[in-house]
Design an enzyme around this catalytic site. Structure first.
Site, mmCIF file in Angstrom:
data_model
loop_
_atom_site.group_PDB
_atom_site.id
_atom_site.type_symbol
_atom_site.label_atom_id
_atom_site.label_comp_id
_atom_site.label_asym_id
_atom_site.label_seq_id
_atom_site.Cartn_x
_atom_site.Cartn_y
_atom_site.Cartn_z
ATOM 1 C CD1 TRP A 102 0.421 -1.250 57.091
ATOM 2 C CD2 TRP A 102 -1.387 -0.144 56.098
ATOM 3 N NE1 TRP A 102 -0.693 -0.723 58.106
ATOM 4 C CE2 TRP A 102 -1.489 -0.272 57.093
ATOM 5 C CE3 TRP A 102 -2.086 0.415 54.780
ATOM 6 C CZ2 TRP A 102 -2.869 0.604 57.682
ATOM 7 C CZ3 TRP A 102 -3.033 0.838 55.250
ATOM 8 C CH2 TRP A 102 -3.630 1.104 56.690
ATOM 9 C CG ASP A 171 4.711 2.871 53.320
ATOM 10 O OD1 ASP A 171 5.004 3.659 54.071
ATOM 11 O OD2 ASP A 171 3.463 2.133 53.259
ATOM 12 C CE LYS A 195 1.059 4.151 61.779
ATOM 13 N NZ LYS A 195 0.384 4.475 60.791
#
Length: 358
Positions: A102, A171, A195
């Site tokens: 990511w 992030d 999440k």
């Protein structure tokens, strides 16, 4: 009904209490005769949900007054572009620490906007750790430093955050609200909700107000942080049902005792699985190094692909869902976000022990 033993990496488990509460009001929210999905986003009943979610997040994360809390769409992937579009100016460099797929994708999008650099990377070891770095290596023209706090694919997590001399961008899509953090260490935090915060469809951005000055009117309206800050994230129709469920998740976190209490449970869950790995005498092998292990995504391999297939098949028969590892690592992955009950993790640890003994 029997609920699945859900270890999916995302969209992930939601607290049963949240789903039950939402179900109660699905057709008639607070006497309106309508679902939250049917309410006008300009109406008083929805305004209470929207503002309540922002207020509750501020309280749970102890967000200082000089930060804005924004609700956006497009997931963290859109933030990969929005961050440099808003914060990276001509003549400056955006610096990235690569700790997984990511962060690689975030860097790829930033390169399309302006000048970038890599401060550190653990790619050579297949991202099995958070890389070492030296902040003094940041150039004088650095606009910001970007990190990914938890890496779902490789199962690594930052144990502490650097005191960066430039705005630190985080992030936190996969570990926000899993442990207390100092928000004021960061210039901007972003997180997809699917999440730890709620369902997919809403992305939270926490940004220091002074950084909003970097967002110029030349930016596309919907890609400008000031658009959301100036309009309380109501410039256009927000994902109302996702924000409603996010609010219910925040209420649930508060009822559990807050983020500190959640952290203690997460520590217990992670210890159960890592003990099962470490005590297996090599039957299971963790991907992440000891000092970088994630408490959200436990990644491990077995001794062969055949053993992995048998493990996953028997786990499926026992009701476990989402244990397949990502192709970048192979093996297995157990995502144990906030909403995954402790008893489910206990069952998985017991299954792992019995399987290795057989």
């Amino acid at each position: 009904m029997n609920r699945a033993l859900n270890f999916n990496a995302g969209p992930a488990a939601l607290p049963a209490e949240v789903l039950i509460e939402a179900q109660k009001h699905l057709l008639n929210f607070n006497g309106t005769g309508m679902s939250v999905m049917e309410l006008s986003h300009r109406s008083k009943p929805y305004e209470e949900v929207h503002d309540g979610a922002i207020s509750k997040l501020r309280t749970l994360m102890n967000i200082p007054d000089d930060y804005e809390v924004l609700f956006l769409q497009g997931g963290a992937s859109t933030q990969f572009s929005m961050v440099p579009m808003n914060l990276l100016k001509e003549g400056q460099t955006a610096s990235y620490i690569l700790s997984g797929a990511w962060s690689e994708k975030a860097l790829k999008e930033a390169k399309k906007v302006g000048q970038t650099s890599i401060l550190a990377s653990s790619k050579e070891s297949n991202y099995n750790s958070i890389p070492e770095f030296t902040l003094s290596d940041l150039s004088s023209d650095t606009a910001y430093l970007h990190i990914t706090s938890n890496n779902t694919i490789f199962g690594t997590q930052w144990q502490s955050f650097p005191d960066s001399p430039v705005p630190l961008i985080g992030d936190m899509s996969s570990d926000i609200l899993s442990k207390p953090i100092q928000v004021d260490q960061f210039g901007l935090i972003y997180a997809g909700a699917q999440k730890n915060l709620g369902p997919s469809g809403v992305t939270v951005v926490i940004i220091k107000k002074s950084l909003l000055e970097r967002s110029t009117d030349a930016l596309p309206t919907m890609l400008n942080y000031k658009t959301y800050a100036d309009n309380n994230s109501l410039y256009n129709t927000p994902p109302t049902i996702a924000i409603y469920l996010l609010k219910l998740v925040l209420d649930w976190v508060e009822n559990q005792g807050g983020v500190t209490a959640i952290e203690k449970i997460n520590d217990q869950k992670a210890k159960l699985l890592y003990d099962a790995i470490d005590e297996s005498e090599g039957f299971y092998n963790g991907h992440a190094t000891l000092n970088s292990r994630s408490k959200m995504n436990v990644t491990f391999t077995l001794q062969s692909e055949e053993a992995t297939k048998v493990f996953l098949q028997q786990a499926k028969e026992e009701g476990f869902v989402g244990l397949n590892g990502h192709r970048s690592v192979g093996g297995c992955r157990a995502s144990i976000y906030n909403a995954v009950p402790l008893e489910n993790v206990e069952k998985l640890a017991e299954f792992m022990k019995k399987f290795s003994q057989k």
